[in-house]
Design a protein around this motif. Structure first.
Motif, PDB file in Angstrom:
ATOM      1  N   TYR A 215       0.832  -1.205   0.000  1.00  0.00           N
ATOM      2  CA  TYR A 215       0.000   0.000   0.000  1.00  0.00           C
ATOM      3  C   TYR A 215       0.870   1.261   0.000  1.00  0.00           C
ATOM      4  O   TYR A 215       0.626   2.197  -0.770  1.00  0.00           O
ATOM      5  N   TYR A 216       1.890   1.262   0.848  1.00  0.00           N
ATOM      6  CA  TYR A 216       2.764   2.431   0.945  1.00  0.00           C
ATOM      7  C   TYR A 216       3.494   2.668  -0.371  1.00  0.00           C
ATOM      8  O   TYR A 216       3.604   3.803  -0.845  1.00  0.00           O
ATOM      9  N   GLN A 217       4.006   1.595  -0.972  1.00  0.00           N
ATOM     10  CA  GLN A 217       4.738   1.750  -2.232  1.00  0.00           C
ATOM     11  C   GLN A 217       3.823   2.264  -3.334  1.00  0.00           C
ATOM     12  O   GLN A 217       4.187   3.140  -4.117  1.00  0.00           O
ATOM     13  N   GLU A 218       2.618   1.698  -3.406  1.00  0.00           N
ATOM     14  CA  GLU A 218       1.690   2.088  -4.471  1.00  0.00           C
ATOM     15  C   GLU A 218       1.177   3.514  -4.274  1.00  0.00           C
ATOM     16  O   GLU A 218       1.124   4.307  -5.229  1.00  0.00           O
ATOM     17  N   THR A 219       0.799   3.875  -3.060  1.00  0.00           N
ATOM     18  CA  THR A 219       0.331   5.247  -2.829  1.00  0.00           C
ATOM     19  C   THR A 219       1.473   6.244  -2.995  1.00  0.00           C
ATOM     20  O   THR A 219       1.241   7.404  -3.343  1.00  0.00           O
ATOM     21  N   GLY A 220       2.708   5.789  -2.775  1.00  0.00           N
ATOM     22  CA  GLY A 220       3.859   6.680  -2.915  1.00  0.00           C
ATOM     23  C   GLY A 220       4.118   7.135  -4.325  1.00  0.00           C
ATOM     24  O   GLY A 220       4.950   8.021  -4.553  1.00  0.00           O
ATOM     25  N   ARG A 221       3.411   6.563  -5.293  1.00  0.00           N
ATOM     26  CA  ARG A 221       3.561   7.018  -6.681  1.00  0.00           C
ATOM     27  C   ARG A 221       2.796   8.307  -6.935  1.00  0.00           C
ATOM     28  O   ARG A 221       2.906   8.896  -8.006  1.00  0.00           O
ATOM     29  N   ALA A 222       2.039   8.750  -5.950  1.00  0.00           N
ATOM     30  CA  ALA A 222       1.332  10.032  -6.055  1.00  0.00           C
ATOM     31  C   ALA A 222       2.191  11.144  -5.462  1.00  0.00           C
ATOM     32  O   ALA A 222       2.903  10.944  -4.476  1.00  0.00           O
ATOM     33  N   GLY A 223       2.129  12.315  -6.077  1.00  0.00           N
ATOM     34  CA  GLY A 223       2.721  13.509  -5.494  1.00  0.00           C
ATOM     35  C   GLY A 223       4.227  13.482  -5.333  1.00  0.00           C
ATOM     36  O   GLY A 223       4.754  14.054  -4.380  1.00  0.00           O
ATOM     37  N   ARG A 224       4.933  12.871  -6.268  1.00  0.00           N
ATOM     38  CA  ARG A 224       6.394  12.845  -6.162  1.00  0.00           C
ATOM     39  C   ARG A 224       6.994  14.247  -6.319  1.00  0.00           C
ATOM     40  O   ARG A 224       8.141  14.472  -5.956  1.00  0.00           O
ATOM     41  N   ASP A 225       6.212  15.174  -6.863  1.00  0.00           N
ATOM     42  CA  ASP A 225       6.696  16.552  -7.015  1.00  0.00           C
ATOM     43  C   ASP A 225       6.521  17.364  -5.736  1.00  0.00           C
ATOM     44  O   ASP A 225       6.850  18.553  -5.692  1.00  0.00           O
ATOM     45  N   GLY A 226       5.986  16.752  -4.686  1.00  0.00           N
ATOM     46  CA  GLY A 226       5.805  17.453  -3.418  1.00  0.00           C
ATOM     47  C   GLY A 226       4.519  18.243  -3.322  1.00  0.00           C
ATOM     48  O   GLY A 226       4.216  18.805  -2.264  1.00  0.00           O
ATOM     49  N   GLU A 227       3.771  18.302  -4.410  1.00  0.00           N
ATOM     50  CA  GLU A 227       2.497  19.023  -4.381  1.00  0.00           C
ATOM     51  C   GLU A 227       1.404  18.140  -3.768  1.00  0.00           C
ATOM     52  O   GLU A 227       1.545  16.917  -3.694  1.00  0.00           O
ATOM     53  N   PRO A 228       0.288  18.739  -3.331  1.00  0.00           N
ATOM     54  CA  PRO A 228      -0.781  17.947  -2.721  1.00  0.00           C
ATOM     55  C   PRO A 228      -1.257  16.812  -3.623  1.00  0.00           C
ATOM     56  O   PRO A 228      -1.419  16.979  -4.837  1.00  0.00           O
ATOM     57  N   ALA A 229      -1.450  15.634  -3.025  1.00  0.00           N
ATOM     58  CA  ALA A 229      -1.897  14.461  -3.760  1.00  0.00           C
ATOM     59  C   ALA A 229      -2.823  13.647  -2.860  1.00  0.00           C
ATOM     60  O   ALA A 229      -2.853  13.832  -1.645  1.00  0.00           O
ATOM     61  N   GLN A 230      -3.583  12.734  -3.480  1.00  0.00           N
ATOM     62  CA  GLN A 230      -4.594  11.965  -2.758  1.00  0.00           C
ATOM     63  C   GLN A 230      -4.299  10.470  -2.851  1.00  0.00           C
ATOM     64  O   GLN A 230      -3.981   9.953  -3.926  1.00  0.00           O
ATOM     65  N   ALA A 231      -4.420   9.776  -1.709  1.00  0.00           N
ATOM     66  CA  ALA A 231      -4.388   8.319  -1.674  1.00  0.00           C
ATOM     67  C   ALA A 231      -5.740   7.866  -1.133  1.00  0.00           C
ATOM     68  O   ALA A 231      -6.049   8.105   0.043  1.00  0.00           O
TER      69      ALA A 231
END
Length: 587
Positions: free
Chosen positions: A288-304
């Motif tokens: 779960y952590y690895q998969e959700t970590g693909r969001a917001g790699r640019d540091g901007e707000p992202a949703q999991a």
């Protein structure tokens, strides 16, 4: 060294910089062709002499890379583990080591070497040969997700011994975590994307939707397309050309949503993924952590965002129990699943629970669903006693649906035939509806008071941990059932994802218009070179340019994300766009 850093936290810098500083060529072991291509494209943009060696190259291309290796013309070489451990390639590396030299070996996604991990790959086991054949060459193993058991096996398998361990914070504060009770997963997903729960609309943003099966991936992608979302399917059942085309579109276009199994995403460096959604329960907290970590790699707000229900628990338990893995592996997988269920049912800050799993302490984050809208708790002790009693009195032979029918007094031919309509527990739970009882069943499993016996077709078994509750010696607080979503499908129909990208954060008026102009120029540059747009510049870099509006190369070099190589290559074109924007904006 063993390095643990979150996705997007800068793991690659940990081997790129030493490889450039030390004499010789850095060798990076990478599990995916897409990852190699992405990293090499990014390195070349920075003026680094990088190459990859994998099956995507024809004979001439592979020969040229091998020639450059021998001639000392490479700073970084990316290679798959299967190729690295072949006798021929090891012999070639030995010649490089004797000549130009090998700066280091970097084993990326090192958790793949561990059978205790969530993404075991047998081909990684052969990498212990590096310590044997090249004992004087530094080795660094890197991963974003590894609990203590996995870390210990990484050390053993890669012969790292007592090498130092560097653990960065696992916290991704820009990610907002949400878990909802699965009622109608598709409608809930669409409501989430449309911002019907009070968040910003994600229609038009890049995202990933994970499903448990290939069939569900295909069906969900087709459904999203019918709902006006630009969605693509990705799983191992598609032929290689289809998978490659989907991956390239996702990397190079804005606003693409990929619906995928876990086969998609590892190593993809797309920085502007605004959401990751799970329509099914992953296998573990690490996954779960690895998969959700693909969001917001640019540091901007992202949703999991994740929807899960009791059926997910039964499915995952059945996969574990039906596995051919040794008993100790199955026990470890069951424990990992239990930890994930605890996360899903948490009544406290999700980030606290998530980080605690990796051994990191934190306070409430204020940026997850349980922090922003704390769940209502109720004394579920009596309800738990009723449910547990129902399981016991029916011989621990049935699943949740049958027990719920018993408690609600819903008679059926089978219940009458078995005489269960005469049990004292028949009808004692009529005060709660079926949805509430499903919530009770799910939470009893999550709390470890019940277990699902997959080999008995999902029958529920009462555990020893349930005795204090059954005997009235312990109180059990449960989460209230989430109300069903009220968003109307008709109100959303026709809202398409192919409109303009969401407005850049912090930019308004002429600055926002300049940002869009810069995105157009970046896209043109990327298409000319055949690389993803983010390899040329990240959105964060374009936003800084739009905010600062530099007029000289020196001012451009002050912008984060622009070094000498990119300033020389693209500076004139960028400054021209900025000048045109200043003129159009009257400043």
């Amino acid at each position: 060294a063993l390095v643990l850093m979150p996705t997007g936290g800068g793991k690659s810098v940990c081997y790129q910089v030493p490889a450039l500083i030390r004499p010789g060529m850095g060798v990076v072991v990478s599990p995916l062709i897409a990852l190699m291509q992405d990293q090499v494209d990014a390195m070349r943009q920075l003026g680094v002499r990088a190459a990859f060696l994998n099956s995507s190259l024809d004979a001439a291309g592979a020969a040229e890379v091998q020639r450059a290796m021998g001639a000392g013309e490479l700073d970084l070489l990316y290679v798959a583990p299967e190729r690295l451990v072949t006798a021929g390639f090891l012999a070639q590396l030995a010649r490089v080591d004797d000549g130009p030299g090998i700066a280091l070996f970097a084993i990326d996604e090192a958790h793949c070497v561990s059978q205790w991990g969530h993404d075991f790959r047998p081909e990684y086991l052969g990498l212990s040969v590096l310590a044997e054949r090249f004992p004087l060459v530094p080795r660094v193993a890197l991963t974003a997700t590894a609990d203590q058991l996995t870390r210990a096996e990484i050390r053993t398998r890669l012969a790292l011994g007592d090498a130092p361990e560097f653990v960065s914070s696992f916290d991704r504060p820009n990610i907002h975590y949400t878990v909802v009770e699965k009622v109608n997963a598709r409608e809930q997903l669409l409501a989430f994307l449309a911002g019907d729960a009070g968040g910003a609309s994600l229609l038009g943003s890049s995202g990933i939707v994970y499903c448990a099966s290939r069939k569900k991936v295909d069906q969900t992608a087709a459904w999203l397309v019918r709902e006006g979302v630009t969605a693509l399917a990705y799983h191992a059942g598609l032929d290689q050309a289809e998978r490659r085309a989907a991956q390239e579109r996702f990397q190079r276009e804005d606003g693409i949503v990929v619906v995928a199994t876990i086969a998609f995403g590892m190593g993809i460096d797309k920085p502007d993924v605004r959401f990751v959604a799970h329509l099914d329960l992953p296998k573990s907290v690490e996954a779960y952590y690895q998969e959700t970590g693909r969001a917001g790699r640019d540091g901007e707000p992202a949703q999991a965002w994740m929807a899960y229900g009791y059926a997910d628990v039964v499915l995952q338990k059945s996969w574990i129990d039906g596995s051919d893995a040794p008993p100790e592996i199955r026990r470890a997988e069951a424990a990992k699943l239990d930890a994930l269920l605890g996360y899903c049912e948490a009544a406290t800050c999700r980030r606290v629970v998530l980080l605690d799993y990796f051994g990191e302490r934190s306070g409430p984050c204020g940026n997850c669903d349980t922090c922003l809208v704390p769940p209502e708790l109720w004394d579920g002790t009596v309800a738990a006693q009723k449910f547990l009693s129902g399981v016991i009195r029916t011989g621990q032979r049935f699943g949740a649906a049958y027990v719920i029918d018993l408690l609600q007094g819903t008679s059926s031919p089978r219940m009458v035939e078995l005489g269960h309509d005469q049990l004292p527990t028949f009808g004692v739970g009529a005060d709660l509806d079926a949805a509430a009882w499903r919530g009770v069943a799910r939470q009893l499993v999550a709390h470890g008071l019940l277990r699902v016996d997959a080999q008995a077709y999902g029958a529920l078994r009462v555990t020893e941990a349930a005795e204090p509750v059954l005997r009235g010696r312990a109180r059990l607080d449960l989460r209230s059932v989430t109300p069903k979503p009220t968003a109307r499908k008709a109100r959303r129909r026709g809202r398409r994802s192919d409109g303009p990208a969401p407005a850049p954060l912090g930019l308004v008026g002429p600055q926002a218009e300049l940002f869009e102009g810069l995105r157009v120029e970046r896209k043109a540059i990327a298409e000319e070179q055949g690389v993803p747009a983010y390899v040329v510049f990240h959105d964060a870099t374009l936003r800084e340019i739009a905010a600062r509006r530099p007029t000289t190369t020196d001012q451009l070099l002050d912008v984060p994300g622009i070094g000498a190589a990119k300033a020389e290559r693209y500076g004139e074109r960028i400054l021209t766009v900025v000048a045109a924007g200043r003129e159009a904006g009257g400043a």
